[in-house]
Design an enzyme around this catalytic site. Sequence first.
Site, PDB file in Angstrom:
ATOM      1  N   HIS A   1      11.527  46.853  45.813  1.00  0.00           N
ATOM      2  CA  HIS A   1      13.033  46.828  45.261  1.00  0.00           C
ATOM      3  C   HIS A   1      14.204  47.206  45.303  1.00  0.00           C
ATOM      4  CE1 HIS A   1      13.993  45.373  41.636  1.00  0.00           C
ATOM      5  NE2 HIS A   1      14.590  47.047  41.180  1.00  0.00           N
TER       6      HIS A   1
ATOM      7  N   HIS B   1      18.912  48.865  47.604  1.00  0.00           N
ATOM      8  CA  HIS B   1      20.112  49.990  47.393  1.00  0.00           C
ATOM      9  C   HIS B   1      19.512  49.794  48.668  1.00  0.00           C
ATOM     10  CE1 HIS B   1      20.375  48.711  43.007  1.00  0.00           C
ATOM     11  NE2 HIS B   1      19.417  48.390  42.950  1.00  0.00           N
TER      12      HIS B   1
ATOM     13  N   LYS C   1      24.593  39.649  43.693  1.00  0.00           N
ATOM     14  CA  LYS C   1      24.660  40.567  43.219  1.00  0.00           C
ATOM     15  C   LYS C   1      26.019  41.274  42.626  1.00  0.00           C
ATOM     16  CE  LYS C   1      22.206  44.744  42.685  1.00  0.00           C
ATOM     17  NZ  LYS C   1      20.903  45.085  42.751  1.00  0.00           N
TER      18      LYS C   1
END
Length: 296
Positions: free
Chosen positions: A163, A179, A224
């Site tokens: 993730h 990220h 995003k």
Amino acid sequence: HLKGQKNTVNQELSNLFNELWRLDVNRMKPGIDYTISVQGRAGFVNQGSHVVMDRASLPLFSNVNESKLRNITTFSLFMKLLDNYERSTGITERVTPEELTEINLFLDAVLETQVMKRAHQYLVSKGKSSSDSRQFKNQLNLIWFHLYHRQRNTGPDSCGFEHVFVGETKSGTEVIGFHNWVQFFLQEKNSHLDYKGYKARDQDLPDQDDHVLNLQFSWHGVVKPVGSAFIGTSPEFEMAIFTIIFLMITERSTTVLVNIDQCQMELVVIRQGRCLGTAYPKLLSSNSRHVSQHSH
């Protein structure tokens, strides 16, 4: 969230994270090991929208010294892990013996770094981790690599590492997680990702040497609206700080305000049981502007 913690800087963790920052010898240096081009400020986009104004015609990464990246053990082992996961949530992850070996080698390399040794030492002093490094490795493995269900009615389809560092898509309309700057660079280089611009308040424009960015991008055509990532940092540094927050503060969702190097940021950690659900930095101000503002 911890009450009152939102607007107070957590000094103990700021001190510790700055110490880890100084120990992060594998961090890539802006202008030397890589160059970014932040370009224009991204506009507002609704989650799930495919229509987005592109405020950055060029890639975010103008160049990255890839041979240096591939010659740093933790980075090179980290990059091997990036292609081990199914992008979509709802698709059961299968971990092959080869992938298990890659995870093991990566964790071993991370545990050899001064950054993770210092993080381990701190967690032991707080009674949060065993001083036995094999047990600490198992703890890291559980937090970051243990598979769980992010989407109901499927087999285990996600883990903290996937993730946070690799990124996922949800029902084809949402990018979730994602990220990490190395993954960003590699996906951009392979034309799977398009950088749309930075996100910041008016008085706080990013520059080329900022080590945290809030940004907007599309990945495989899915947008995003607001993402964020450390830039240049080593995987061990990111794992260390998020592991520390995960183990020190047990709320399901935590936001810690810290000053690291010249940046003030929130570090957000959300847990999924005994595993990491997500973790990311959110830049509040850079170039020590938060310091000068307070002295007025």
